[in-house]
Enzyme design. Structure first.
Site, PDB file in Angstrom:
ATOM      1  N   ALA A 173       0.794  -1.064   0.002  1.00 18.25           N
ATOM      2  CA  ALA A 173      -0.062  -0.076   0.005  1.00 18.25           C
ATOM      3  C   ALA A 173       0.899   1.266   0.166  1.00 18.25           C
ATOM      4  O   ALA A 173       1.883   1.254   0.729  1.00 18.25           O
ATOM      5  CB  ALA A 173      -0.837   0.059   1.200  1.00 18.25           C
TER       6      ALA A 173
ATOM      7  N   GLU B 204      -7.356  12.018  -2.439  1.00 17.47           N
ATOM      8  CA  GLU B 204      -7.059  11.000  -3.624  1.00 17.47           C
ATOM      9  C   GLU B 204      -8.399  11.106  -4.299  1.00 17.47           C
ATOM     10  O   GLU B 204      -9.526  11.765  -3.800  1.00 17.47           O
ATOM     11  CB  GLU B 204      -6.786   9.564  -2.884  1.00 17.47           C
ATOM     12  CG  GLU B 204      -5.602   9.431  -2.472  1.00 17.47           C
ATOM     13  CD  GLU B 204      -5.256   8.095  -1.969  1.00 17.47           C
ATOM     14  OE1 GLU B 204      -6.093   7.339  -1.880  1.00 17.47           O
ATOM     15  OE2 GLU B 204      -4.028   8.003  -1.785  1.00 17.47           O
TER      16      GLU B 204
ATOM     17  N   HIS C  11      -7.569  -0.928 -11.023  1.00 18.94           N
ATOM     18  CA  HIS C  11      -6.611   0.535 -10.536  1.00 18.94           C
ATOM     19  C   HIS C  11      -6.356   1.298 -11.879  1.00 18.94           C
ATOM     20  O   HIS C  11      -5.787   0.220 -12.847  1.00 18.94           O
ATOM     21  CB  HIS C  11      -5.470   0.390  -9.731  1.00 18.94           C
ATOM     22  CG  HIS C  11      -4.811   1.529  -9.096  1.00 18.94           C
ATOM     23  ND1 HIS C  11      -4.135   2.474  -9.896  1.00 18.94           N
ATOM     24  CD2 HIS C  11      -4.686   1.922  -7.972  1.00 18.94           C
ATOM     25  CE1 HIS C  11      -3.894   3.578  -9.059  1.00 18.94           C
ATOM     26  NE2 HIS C  11      -4.219   3.114  -8.009  1.00 18.94           N
TER      27      HIS C  11
ATOM     28  N   ARG D  45     -12.018   5.917  -9.255  1.00 27.50           N
ATOM     29  CA  ARG D  45     -11.389   5.003  -9.991  1.00 27.50           C
ATOM     30  C   ARG D  45     -12.107   4.360 -11.067  1.00 27.50           C
ATOM     31  O   ARG D  45     -11.357   4.129 -12.256  1.00 27.50           O
ATOM     32  CB  ARG D  45     -10.727   3.894  -9.174  1.00 27.50           C
ATOM     33  CG  ARG D  45      -9.666   4.190  -8.316  1.00 27.50           C
ATOM     34  CD  ARG D  45      -9.427   3.128  -7.369  1.00 27.50           C
ATOM     35  NE  ARG D  45      -8.015   3.582  -6.540  1.00 27.50           N
ATOM     36  CZ  ARG D  45      -7.428   3.098  -5.706  1.00 27.50           C
ATOM     37  NH1 ARG D  45      -7.904   1.848  -5.271  1.00 27.50           N
ATOM     38  NH2 ARG D  45      -6.675   3.640  -4.955  1.00 27.50           N
TER      39      ARG D  45
ATOM     40  N   HIS E  84      -7.403  -4.398  -8.905  1.00 30.33           N
ATOM     41  CA  HIS E  84      -6.684  -3.916  -7.690  1.00 30.33           C
ATOM     42  C   HIS E  84      -7.220  -4.351  -6.325  1.00 30.33           C
ATOM     43  O   HIS E  84      -6.596  -4.637  -5.436  1.00 30.33           O
ATOM     44  CB  HIS E  84      -6.507  -2.491  -7.980  1.00 30.33           C
ATOM     45  CG  HIS E  84      -5.877  -1.840  -6.839  1.00 30.33           C
ATOM     46  ND1 HIS E  84      -4.837  -1.965  -6.358  1.00 30.33           N
ATOM     47  CD2 HIS E  84      -6.319  -0.661  -5.975  1.00 30.33           C
ATOM     48  CE1 HIS E  84      -4.066  -1.218  -5.624  1.00 30.33           C
ATOM     49  NE2 HIS E  84      -5.167  -0.427  -5.166  1.00 30.33           N
TER      50      HIS E  84
ATOM     51  N   ARG F 230     -14.962   0.773  -3.996  1.00 32.22           N
ATOM     52  CA  ARG F 230     -14.310   1.194  -2.765  1.00 32.22           C
ATOM     53  C   ARG F 230     -13.689   2.646  -2.988  1.00 32.22           C
ATOM     54  O   ARG F 230     -13.373   2.988  -4.068  1.00 32.22           O
ATOM     55  CB  ARG F 230     -13.035   0.316  -2.467  1.00 32.22           C
ATOM     56  CG  ARG F 230     -12.280   0.860  -1.376  1.00 32.22           C
ATOM     57  CD  ARG F 230     -10.950  -0.088  -1.379  1.00 32.22           C
ATOM     58  NE  ARG F 230     -10.350   0.350  -2.323  1.00 32.22           N
ATOM     59  CZ  ARG F 230      -8.724   0.633  -2.402  1.00 32.22           C
ATOM     60  NH1 ARG F 230      -8.233   0.390  -1.457  1.00 32.22           N
ATOM     61  NH2 ARG F 230      -8.198   0.718  -3.430  1.00 32.22           N
TER      62      ARG F 230
ATOM     63  N   LEU G  56      -7.456  -0.114   4.130  1.00 33.59           N
ATOM     64  CA  LEU G  56      -6.697  -0.307   5.356  1.00 33.59           C
ATOM     65  C   LEU G  56      -7.367   0.079   6.594  1.00 33.59           C
ATOM     66  O   LEU G  56      -7.415  -0.681   7.607  1.00 33.59           O
ATOM     67  CB  LEU G  56      -5.237   0.557   5.162  1.00 33.59           C
ATOM     68  CG  LEU G  56      -4.292   0.063   4.159  1.00 33.59           C
ATOM     69  CD1 LEU G  56      -3.163   1.389   4.198  1.00 33.59           C
ATOM     70  CD2 LEU G  56      -3.657  -1.131   4.453  1.00 33.59           C
TER      71      LEU G  56
HETATM   72  C1  LIG Z   1      -0.364  -2.167  -4.858  1.00 34.39           C
HETATM   73  C2  LIG Z   1      -1.371  -2.005  -3.627  1.00 34.39           C
HETATM   74  C3  LIG Z   1      -1.405  -0.543  -3.050  1.00 34.39           C
HETATM   75  C4  LIG Z   1      -2.513  -0.339  -2.156  1.00 34.39           C
HETATM   76  N1  LIG Z   1      -2.519   0.795  -1.718  1.00 34.39           N
HETATM   77  C5  LIG Z   1      -3.664   1.235  -0.669  1.00 34.39           C
HETATM   78  C6  LIG Z   1      -3.689   2.314   0.057  1.00 34.39           C
HETATM   79  O1  LIG Z   1      -2.837   3.235  -0.112  1.00 34.39           O
HETATM   80  N2  LIG Z   1      -4.550   2.290   0.834  1.00 34.39           N
HETATM   81  C7  LIG Z   1      -5.528   1.531   1.174  1.00 34.39           C
HETATM   82  O2  LIG Z   1      -6.375   1.643   2.160  1.00 34.39           O
HETATM   83  N3  LIG Z   1      -5.446   0.194   0.598  1.00 34.39           N
HETATM   84  C8  LIG Z   1      -4.446  -0.014  -0.360  1.00 34.39           C
HETATM   85  N4  LIG Z   1      -4.579  -1.073  -1.105  1.00 34.39           N
HETATM   86  C9  LIG Z   1      -5.433  -2.266  -0.507  1.00 34.39           C
HETATM   87  C10 LIG Z   1      -4.916  -2.688   0.875  1.00 34.39           C
HETATM   88  O3  LIG Z   1      -3.423  -2.757   0.594  1.00 34.39           O
HETATM   89  C11 LIG Z   1      -5.480  -4.178   1.072  1.00 34.39           C
HETATM   90  O4  LIG Z   1      -6.806  -4.164   1.177  1.00 34.39           O
HETATM   91  C12 LIG Z   1      -5.070  -4.625   2.577  1.00 34.39           C
HETATM   92  O5  LIG Z   1      -3.654  -4.387   2.691  1.00 34.39           O
HETATM   93  C13 LIG Z   1      -5.671  -6.137   2.770  1.00 34.39           C
HETATM   94  O6  LIG Z   1      -5.165  -6.294   4.020  1.00 34.39           O
HETATM   95  P1  LIG Z   1      -5.417  -7.653   4.342  1.00 34.39           P
HETATM   96  O7  LIG Z   1      -5.030  -8.008   5.496  1.00 34.39           O
HETATM   97  O8  LIG Z   1      -6.907  -7.979   4.168  1.00 34.39           O
HETATM   98  O9  LIG Z   1      -5.001  -8.585   3.233  1.00 34.39           O
HETATM   99  P2  LIG Z   1      -3.346  -9.114   2.991  1.00 34.39           P
HETATM  100  O10 LIG Z   1      -2.437  -7.660   3.541  1.00 34.39           O
HETATM  101  O11 LIG Z   1      -3.220  -9.320   1.644  1.00 34.39           O
HETATM  102  O12 LIG Z   1      -2.977 -10.296   3.764  1.00 34.39           O
HETATM  103  C14 LIG Z   1      -3.418 -11.416   3.354  1.00 34.39           C
HETATM  104  C15 LIG Z   1      -2.663 -12.632   4.275  1.00 34.39           C
HETATM  105  O13 LIG Z   1      -3.224 -13.774   3.951  1.00 34.39           O
HETATM  106  C16 LIG Z   1      -2.164 -14.817   3.641  1.00 34.39           C
HETATM  107  N5  LIG Z   1      -3.294 -16.072   2.838  1.00 34.39           N
HETATM  108  C17 LIG Z   1      -3.914 -16.040   2.028  1.00 34.39           C
HETATM  109  N6  LIG Z   1      -4.403 -17.288   1.970  1.00 34.39           N
HETATM  110  C18 LIG Z   1      -4.120 -18.069   2.476  1.00 34.39           C
HETATM  111  C19 LIG Z   1      -3.989 -19.494   2.908  1.00 34.39           C
HETATM  112  N7  LIG Z   1      -4.756 -20.143   2.269  1.00 34.39           N
HETATM  113  N8  LIG Z   1      -3.090 -19.782   4.021  1.00 34.39           N
HETATM  114  C20 LIG Z   1      -2.568 -19.177   4.700  1.00 34.39           C
HETATM  115  N9  LIG Z   1      -2.318 -17.838   4.694  1.00 34.39           N
HETATM  116  C21 LIG Z   1      -2.975 -17.212   3.448  1.00 34.39           C
HETATM  117  C22 LIG Z   1      -1.437 -14.288   2.735  1.00 34.39           C
HETATM  118  O14 LIG Z   1      -0.115 -15.081   2.507  1.00 34.39           O
HETATM  119  C23 LIG Z   1      -1.263 -12.694   3.353  1.00 34.39           C
HETATM  120  O15 LIG Z   1      -0.305 -13.068   4.553  1.00 34.39           O
HETATM  121  C24 LIG Z   1      -3.397  -1.374  -1.904  1.00 34.39           C
HETATM  122  C25 LIG Z   1      -3.485  -2.605  -2.537  1.00 34.39           C
HETATM  123  C26 LIG Z   1      -2.112  -2.857  -3.289  1.00 34.39           C
HETATM  124  C27 LIG Z   1      -2.308  -4.234  -3.784  1.00 34.39           C
END
Ligand SMILES: Cc1cc2nc3c(=O)[nH]c(=O)nc-3n(C[C@H](O)[C@H](O)[C@H](O)COP(=O)(O)OP(=O)(O)OC[C@H]3O[C@@H](n4cnc5c(N)ncnc54)[C@H](O)[C@@H]3O)c2cc1C
Length: 534
Positions: A46, A116, A240, A287, A348, A383, A389
């Site tokens: 992010a 944004e 995105h 977006r 995205h 979204r 986040l």
């Molecule tokens: C490039 C990018 C930029 C972004 N920028 C922003 C931003 O500026 N602001 C914002 O609000 N959002 C942003 N987002 C979105 C945001 O980053 C995500 O929605 C958020 O980080 C998701 O968090 P999470 O904990 O749900 O998942 P993640 O951080 O993706 O974590 C998922 C976890 O689950 C694990 N996992 C998955 N399946 C399994 C399984 N079967 N067994 C064991 N482990 C598993 C993975 O290995 C990982 O550890 C961005 C996303 C991207 C890709």
């Protein structure tokens, strides 16, 4: 087969999983299973930051209104209000965990806030353009300080274990644990727990072009669907608008914040075009509007990419404000202080997911879903940037309240793990090409037929093809394999099918779902698309 017992089992080590563990650290023993390295998450990628009302010029009402507008009639107003109003408290949690957001260089007693797309006010707290990296690393540090939280890397969760005989129309009342593969020791393992939280992130890897990390294969959604949880709004995939277009760059995102700071989109002829699609908001339109505008420009001109130009801003400012993007682009031979950046859209963010209530609870009492894998009602049909986040930390807090409340009624399971033959692990010995071929096939299929602009004929075409691959997987690759690609292929196949089915049910255009057969909103579709196995 080794069996491990814990109190709380968290699957995933992004912001959702790690913050939930910190919230519950004093309640009992916690195991976090994560399928690769602990930091292999979307969270670490992010860039832009996290939305929160901080400025005196801003208000909760404005943030709520912007979220509802982006969500295009499908947000759950109660949830939007909950998230927006609790944001300042959740930001305090992050600060307490050691995360220091950038201060305003002119007035260091205030935070530096950015604007944004879709936000009517500056309200994005950030740390340079690497906000997620700092959040992920600080949360990992805090988690590692706690002896009762264990992180097990290289553990892929394959299947949730429902409690026997507790089913309600097919959906169990409780889950008692998970089957997992340990890819460090190449062993199958069972983890039993009183409460389980899916924090498995999104599903961008279902598409060939994505900003998402390799871990984003929609596993949590496939796992929850298999045990009978409701899955909602999967047709709403946010693309995105601006990922770096370069043959050597894999999934590198050019943050929304560049447009917030005045970067202009140019077509292949070097001409601005956003004024044709959204004359008032132009580059700051939400977006989906910007993405479709780029898609249209690419189709009309036949060009491979468009350009994002921030070079009008002072070079020193660009380097200071976007150090990560500046350095990464420079590595690929693009100096963003003097040159426009070639960009294309990419899958995205998954706006839908496992349906949860305001406590992050799924249809199954002791199964929670938090973060990008969940559908809480916050995002609706689209979204608002930097709300995700925030959603993850807000719902890890909500879930922690519910889990604490339920704690004394949660029983330790006396479940007897089924004998090994029910859970036979096989090795992929030959024909690995079948797996890699179908990975590419599904992802290309989804991009071409279930992408930014859809139509019913193409969706039907995609459905037929996915059903065919699914049948092949069931016939030749049934059961569980000691191979990450094979297991993830099954998950992307399931999630791709659910996305197609959801898209076919929504006979209108709304938010990120654009159907040329019905290029307008329809009142009768002002509701969630819900799919469940039973
Ligand atoms: C490039 C990018 C930029 C972004 N920028 C922003 C931003 O500026 N602001 C914002 O609000 N959002 C942003 N987002 C979105 C945001 O980053 C995500 O929605 C958020 O980080 C998701 O968090 P999470 O904990 O749900 O998942 P993640 O951080 O993706 O974590 C998922 C976890 O689950 C694990 N996992 C998955 N399946 C399994 C399984 N079967 N067994 C064991 N482990 C598993 C993975 O290995 C990982 O550890 C961005 C996303 C991207 C890709």
């Amino acid at each position: 087969m080794e069996v491990f017992k814990t109190d709380i089992l968290i699957i995933g080590s992004g912001i959702a999983g790690l913050s939930l563990a910190l919230k519950l650290k004093d309640l009992g023993e916690i195991i976090i299973l994560t399928k690769k390295r602990v930091f292999d998450t979307a969270t670490i990628l992010a860039q832009g930051g996290i939305a929160c009302v901080v400025d005196e010029e801003d208000s909760f009402e404005f943030h709520i209104k912007d979220t509802l507008t982006a969500g295009d009639g499908l947000c759950e107003p109660k949830i939007v209000e909950l998230v927006v109003k609790s944001a300042p408290e959740r930001i305090k949690d992050l600060i307490e965990w050691g995360i220091e957001f950038d201060k305003d260089p002119v007035n260091p007693s205030k935070y530096h806030l950015t604007l944004e797309g879709g936000h009517s006010k500056k309200r994005i707290l950030h740390i340079g353009d690497y906000t997620g990296r700092i959040i992920e690393n600080k949360l990992i540090e805090r988690v590692l300080e706690n002896f009762n939280i264990q992180i097990l890397e290289n553990h892929l969760v394959l299947k949730l274990i429902p409690e026997k005989d507790s089913s309600l129309n097919g959906t169990p009342k409780r889950v008692v644990g998970v089957y997992a593969l340990d890819f460090t020791h190449f062993k199958e393992r069972v983890f039993l727990a009183k409460v389980i939280a899916l924090c498995t992130g999104g599903a961008g890897k279902v598409y060939i072009y994505t900003s998402n990390p390799d871990t984003a294969t929609g596993d949590g959604i496939a796992l929850a669907y298999e045990v009978g949880c409701k899955i909602a709004n999967l047709e709403f995939i946010q693309f995105h608008p601006t990922c770096l277009y370069h043959p050597k760059a894999k999934n590198f995102l050019i943050s929304e914040a560049l447009r917030g700071e005045g970067a202009v989109l140019l077509n292949a002829e070097g001409k601005p075009f956003m004024f044709k699609y959204d004359p008032i908001r132009k580059e700051l339109a939400p977006r989906d509007v910007v993405t479709r505008a780029i898609d249209m420009e690419l189709k009309v001109t036949g060009a491979e990419c468009v350009y994002l130009d921030i070079s009008k801003l002072p070079s020193d400012y660009i380097k200071r404000r976007f150090p990560y993007i500046y350095e990464t682009c420079l590595k690929y031979g693009i100096d963003i202080t003097t040159q426009p950046i070639p960009v294309v859209p990419a899958a995205h963010y998954l706006c839908g997911g496992i349906l949860t209530n305001e406590w992050g609870q799924t249809d199954i009492n002791n199964l929670f879903a938090i973060g990008e894998c969940a559908c809480t009602g916050l995002h609706g049909a689209n979204r608002l940037a930097s709300n995700s986040l925030l959603e993850a930390i807000c719902f890890s807090h909500q879930a922690s309240i519910k889990i604490k409340e339920m704690w004394h009624s949660l029983k330790e399971t006396s479940y007897k793990v089924p004998p090994l033959q029910e859970f036979q692990i096989k090795e992929v010995k030959e024909e690995k090409v079948f797996i890699s071929h179908n990975w590419d096939w599904i992802r290309k299929l989804m991009w071409d037929f279930v992408g930014i602009v859809r139509n019913l004929k193409m969706l039907q075409f995609a459905k037929n093809r996915i059903e065919f691959i699914k049948k092949e997987l069931e016939t030749y690759w049934s059961g569980f394999y000691l191979d990450l690609d094979t297991m993830e292929l099954k998950n992307i196949c399931t999630v791709a099918e659910l996305i197609i089915i959801s898209a076919m049910q929504r006979l209108e255009s709304r938010g990120t779902h654009y159907l040329t057969d019905y290029p307008f909103k329809r009142k009768e579709f002002e509701k969630n698309t819900i799919i469940s196995k039973f």
